[in-house]
Design a protein around this motif. Structure first.
Motif, PDB file in Angstrom:
ATOM      1  N   LYS A 235     -32.354 -12.530  -8.432  1.00 54.84           N
ATOM      2  CA  LYS A 235     -33.681 -12.013  -8.783  1.00 54.84           C
ATOM      3  C   LYS A 235     -34.688 -13.148  -8.890  1.00 54.84           C
ATOM      4  O   LYS A 235     -34.374 -14.228  -9.384  1.00 54.84           O
ATOM      5  CB  LYS A 235     -33.626 -11.268 -10.126  1.00 54.84           C
ATOM      6  CG  LYS A 235     -32.988  -9.906 -10.030  1.00 54.84           C
ATOM      7  CD  LYS A 235     -32.991  -9.212 -11.359  1.00 54.84           C
ATOM      8  CE  LYS A 235     -34.234  -8.371 -11.465  1.00 54.84           C
ATOM      9  NZ  LYS A 235     -34.232  -7.454 -12.587  1.00 54.84           N
TER      10      LYS A 235
ATOM     11  N   GLU B  46     -35.222  -3.431  -6.328  1.00 51.64           N
ATOM     12  CA  GLU B  46     -34.176  -3.961  -7.206  1.00 51.64           C
ATOM     13  C   GLU B  46     -33.633  -2.884  -8.142  1.00 51.64           C
ATOM     14  O   GLU B  46     -32.461  -2.919  -8.502  1.00 51.64           O
ATOM     15  CB  GLU B  46     -34.684  -5.173  -7.975  1.00 51.64           C
ATOM     16  CG  GLU B  46     -34.803  -6.391  -7.069  1.00 51.64           C
ATOM     17  CD  GLU B  46     -35.293  -7.643  -7.772  1.00 51.64           C
ATOM     18  OE1 GLU B  46     -35.943  -7.539  -8.843  1.00 51.64           O
ATOM     19  OE2 GLU B  46     -35.049  -8.734  -7.229  1.00 51.64           O
TER      20      GLU B  46
ATOM     21  N   MET C 108     -40.735  -5.029  -4.759  1.00 53.96           N
ATOM     22  CA  MET C 108     -39.472  -5.674  -5.117  1.00 53.96           C
ATOM     23  C   MET C 108     -38.887  -5.023  -6.372  1.00 53.96           C
ATOM     24  O   MET C 108     -37.676  -4.802  -6.453  1.00 53.96           O
ATOM     25  CB  MET C 108     -39.684  -7.172  -5.343  1.00 53.96           C
ATOM     26  CG  MET C 108     -38.413  -7.928  -5.649  1.00 53.96           C
ATOM     27  SD  MET C 108     -37.214  -7.909  -4.294  1.00 53.96           S
ATOM     28  CE  MET C 108     -38.019  -8.965  -3.122  1.00 53.96           C
TER      29      MET C 108
ATOM     30  N   TRP D 119     -27.139 -10.947  -5.181  1.00 54.35           N
ATOM     31  CA  TRP D 119     -28.602 -10.885  -5.188  1.00 54.35           C
ATOM     32  C   TRP D 119     -29.135 -11.780  -6.295  1.00 54.35           C
ATOM     33  O   TRP D 119     -28.692 -11.716  -7.437  1.00 54.35           O
ATOM     34  CB  TRP D 119     -29.032  -9.438  -5.441  1.00 54.35           C
ATOM     35  CG  TRP D 119     -30.503  -9.188  -5.302  1.00 54.35           C
ATOM     36  CD1 TRP D 119     -31.450  -9.297  -6.278  1.00 54.35           C
ATOM     37  CD2 TRP D 119     -31.192  -8.745  -4.142  1.00 54.35           C
ATOM     38  NE1 TRP D 119     -32.676  -8.957  -5.792  1.00 54.35           N
ATOM     39  CE2 TRP D 119     -32.549  -8.614  -4.470  1.00 54.35           C
ATOM     40  CE3 TRP D 119     -30.800  -8.464  -2.848  1.00 54.35           C
ATOM     41  CZ2 TRP D 119     -33.512  -8.195  -3.561  1.00 54.35           C
ATOM     42  CZ3 TRP D 119     -31.749  -8.049  -1.939  1.00 54.35           C
ATOM     43  CH2 TRP D 119     -33.089  -7.923  -2.297  1.00 54.35           C
TER      44      TRP D 119
ATOM     45  N   GLN E  87     -36.428 -16.561  -3.428  1.00 50.60           N
ATOM     46  CA  GLN E  87     -36.279 -16.258  -2.008  1.00 50.60           C
ATOM     47  C   GLN E  87     -34.806 -16.392  -1.661  1.00 50.60           C
ATOM     48  O   GLN E  87     -34.095 -17.218  -2.227  1.00 50.60           O
ATOM     49  CB  GLN E  87     -37.103 -17.229  -1.164  1.00 50.60           C
ATOM     50  CG  GLN E  87     -38.579 -17.020  -1.292  1.00 50.60           C
ATOM     51  CD  GLN E  87     -39.361 -17.937  -0.354  1.00 50.60           C
ATOM     52  OE1 GLN E  87     -38.799 -18.803   0.300  1.00 50.60           O
ATOM     53  NE2 GLN E  87     -40.659 -17.735  -0.301  1.00 50.60           N
TER      54      GLN E  87
ATOM     55  N   CYS F 182     -34.222 -11.630   5.288  1.00 46.79           N
ATOM     56  CA  CYS F 182     -34.757 -12.071   4.003  1.00 46.79           C
ATOM     57  C   CYS F 182     -35.079 -10.802   3.201  1.00 46.79           C
ATOM     58  O   CYS F 182     -35.068  -9.691   3.736  1.00 46.79           O
ATOM     59  CB  CYS F 182     -35.976 -12.969   4.180  1.00 46.79           C
ATOM     60  SG  CYS F 182     -37.413 -12.162   4.869  1.00 46.79           S
ATOM     61  N   LYS F 183     -35.353 -10.958   1.942  1.00 47.05           N
ATOM     62  CA  LYS F 183     -35.613  -9.805   1.089  1.00 47.05           C
ATOM     63  C   LYS F 183     -36.804  -8.997   1.604  1.00 47.05           C
ATOM     64  O   LYS F 183     -36.791  -7.771   1.572  1.00 47.05           O
ATOM     65  CB  LYS F 183     -35.850 -10.266  -0.344  1.00 47.05           C
ATOM     66  CG  LYS F 183     -34.593 -10.811  -1.002  1.00 47.05           C
ATOM     67  CD  LYS F 183     -34.891 -11.301  -2.398  1.00 47.05           C
ATOM     68  CE  LYS F 183     -33.625 -11.766  -3.090  1.00 47.05           C
ATOM     69  NZ  LYS F 183     -33.889 -12.235  -4.445  1.00 47.05           N
TER      70      LYS F 183
END
Length: 69
Positions: free
Chosen positions: A40, A26, A22, A38, A43, A9-10
């Motif tokens: 933004k 990013e 984050m 991806w 989840q 997961c991120k």
């Protein structure tokens, strides 16, 4: 580079890169966001190939404790 297995997961990636935010993460992957799919602000579970591409783009993480010694 190590072989990527399983799903991430991120948050797993943020922790791997010394718990960056984050927003910072990013900004690091802005050039490949579309390529890796991806999303933004949502989840997302990332496949091994997506994670592998991120690692190729960013390189293996170096813990800040190593840089500050």
């Amino acid at each position: 580079m190590e072989k990527t297995q399983g799903k991430f997961c991120k948050k797993d990636l943020l922790m791997r890169y010394d718990n960056v935010t984050m927003k910072v993460f990013e900004s690091w992957i802005a050039d490949i966001m579309d390529e890796i799919g991806w999303i933004k602000g949502k989840q997302q579970v990332l496949s091994p190939s997506q994670v592998r591409r991120i690692l190729e783009h960013l390189g293996d993480p170096i813990p800040l404790t190593h840089l500050n010694s």
